[in-house]
Motif scaffolding. Sequence first.
Motif, short mmCIF file in Angstrom:
data_model
loop_
_atom_site.label_atom_id
_atom_site.label_comp_id
_atom_site.label_asym_id
_atom_site.label_seq_id
_atom_site.Cartn_x
_atom_site.Cartn_y
_atom_site.Cartn_z
N VAL B 28 0.82 -12.28 48.78
CA VAL B 28 0.82 -11.25 48.01
C VAL B 28 0.20 -10.05 48.56
O VAL B 28 0.05 -8.81 48.61
CB VAL B 28 0.08 -11.29 46.33
N LYS B 30 -0.40 -9.24 51.42
CA LYS B 30 0.29 -8.68 52.89
C LYS B 30 1.21 -7.77 52.33
O LYS B 30 1.79 -6.71 53.08
CB LYS B 30 0.98 -9.91 53.76
N LYS B 31 1.63 -7.54 50.85
CA LYS B 31 2.55 -6.82 50.59
C LYS B 31 1.85 -5.48 49.87
O LYS B 31 2.37 -4.49 49.66
CB LYS B 31 3.26 -7.42 49.19
N LEU B 32 0.46 -5.41 49.93
CA LEU B 32 -0.24 -4.50 49.22
C LEU B 32 -0.56 -3.24 50.39
O LEU B 32 -1.37 -2.28 49.86
CB LEU B 32 -1.52 -4.87 48.56
N LYS B 33 -0.22 -3.22 51.56
CA LYS B 33 -0.48 -2.16 52.47
C LYS B 33 -1.84 -2.05 52.90
O LYS B 33 -2.56 -1.05 53.25
CB LYS B 33 -0.13 -0.79 51.84
N LEU B 34 -2.59 -3.26 52.43
CA LEU B 34 -4.05 -3.28 52.88
C LEU B 34 -4.37 -3.35 54.48
O LEU B 34 -3.22 -3.89 55.00
CB LEU B 34 -4.78 -4.41 52.42
#
Lengths: 431, 144
Positions: B28, B30-34
């Motif tokens: 999850v 990795k999907k958050l543009k962090l």
Amino acid sequence: MKNSLILNTDRCTGCTVCVKACPTEAIRVTRSKAVIYNARCIDCGRCVSVCPHHAYSVRSDSLDRLEQYKYNIVIPDTSFYGQYKNLYDLNIVNEGLLALGFDDVYPAAIGAELLADLWKKDGSTIFEEDLIRVTSECPAVVRLVAMEFQDLIPNVVDSLCAFEVTAVLARQEAVKKTGLPPEEIGIGLISPCPAKNSRVYEPIGLESRVVDYALPMNDIYIKLLSPMKAVTDPADRVRAGKLGLSWGRSGGLSDMFPDRDVLAVDGAENVLRILSEIEDEKLTEAELVETALCTQGCFGGCLTVENPFTAKLHMRRLILGLPEQNLEITDPIRDRIPWDYELEEIDTEIADSIAQALQLEAAAERLYKTLPKFDCGNCGAPSCRAFSRDVSEGFAEENDCIFNIIKIMRNGMSHEDEKDELVPPPFRRPL
Amino acid sequence: MDTVKLVYEIDGDNFSAAGEASTAVKRVLKKLKLPSAIVRRAVICMYEGEINMVIHADGGRAYVDVDEEKIVIRLEDRGPGIPDIGKAMQEGWSTASAEARNSGFGAGMGLPNMKRNSDNMKIETELGVGTTVTMTILFGGEAS
Ligand SMILES: Nc1ncnc2c1ncn2[C@@H]1O[C@H](COP(=O)(O)OP(=O)(O)OP(=O)(O)O)[C@@H](O)[C@H]1O
Ligand code: SF4
Ligand SMILES: [Mg+2]
């Protein structure tokens, strides 16, 4: 970047077998047909292998391409030699290829052996202190790293593929030998997979293409059967020794460095897992990880014919009498070949800010909680998780889930018995 | 402001499943543009905490909340509690069972690692009742 997979929609029944097999969840079924999302596809060819209707084919060339050039050189991928039963000499394949119209044969093992020699002589060209290196021979793995493991880009060994090194060398030698300008020499790869085809059509880190066409292995395999029978006294065109020829199978590189901590990992699931462990710094014991997306390395490529295990056995027999190593990297060769490339990130996220990404993921999480987690695939997505994400990104709708449809149907009925009759057994009331 | 809220049940004593929740969290995150450093730190915190619940506390529950500023990981268990937090925080201090050690755990590095990788870590513990570890990772934070 384009991928090299072509779907024959007449054959596709929308069965979702490929959707579930795709290691990067790049395929959906919609309106009874599969759709590949190019940006998420790493060209491994799993879909080609698993499709029960043989609906996928691979973008590639045919032997007609030979006519465009004055002089043609073919590069058989190392895995090619393992495809034939009862073969006792690699050169029978090579000689057969000449009969198909090629002027010379340069096995990819040549480039492999030169790379191997370079690495053996100068460990700093492959090993790096405090960094677990990941090999770059499989273009599908390289693409996977660029797409999903961007932190590991520095870990990827920055060298050309063995077939590319072979091609650069072959062209230079052919120019010398024939006096022809380089562009009149045609070089073709006998390829085991769409990933290598894509790499032929769109190389990374090279200014232009070094291989002119890609030939599907299964096609050349058949075309070669009868010319091979006619071969009597083949000349030696293998040039490489065991070192170069042991590439193509998973573990070939590990054997090359018996005193270093080299790990060989093959198969999509295993590669995903090991990359993830490197990323999380959970894998600490390896210096180099040899990776191949297919089971048993390129012997498992979707364009191969023989099962990968048998092909490996054939190969073992074929290299028995060969010298350990035949080729050495010399300075002129080393200087003539561009070794290094830069790998660029591939961004597949549609959100362009943390806020938007959070919003998409929060919506996906909320929906996911309500789904049955059967991963049944009836929505056309590989899993309930992927489906929730599709909905939040606007590519699918909540009621594309068959379970949501059943809920709606049940709600429309007034009598419980009526409801039970309408829905499949798992959704009926308990007795 | 949207918050992504994740909840995971962690099984006790199942060493081979240990780490599954942190893998899920990572997917999850990795999907958050962090920034990737943030993801890595959060995954390390989550992993170490998850393992501790498996080998010391017979499992528990993990809550992960992400908003635009921070990741908050809360790990709750009903295990034996930690008698001396000062000691537990020391590098190399461990009460891991022989079985856990055989599986590669028990170097006494988990809690110090969690501390190092979070901007704020709070341990609430009561002997015989359980332990709650809360870690915050700020997107603008300073932790290494
Ligand atoms: N959730 C918990 N419940 C009870 N005790 C705990 C818990 N977490 C940690 N401890 C105690 O604190 C000690 C130190 O924890 P820490 O994570 O630093 O090391 P470890 O788990 O023993 O070894 P490692 O993390 O290196 O595998 C543990 O050995 C254990 O006694
Ligand atoms: S392992 Fe070999 S055949 Fe399979 S995708 Fe990679 S390069 Fe192609
Ligand atoms: Mg621990």
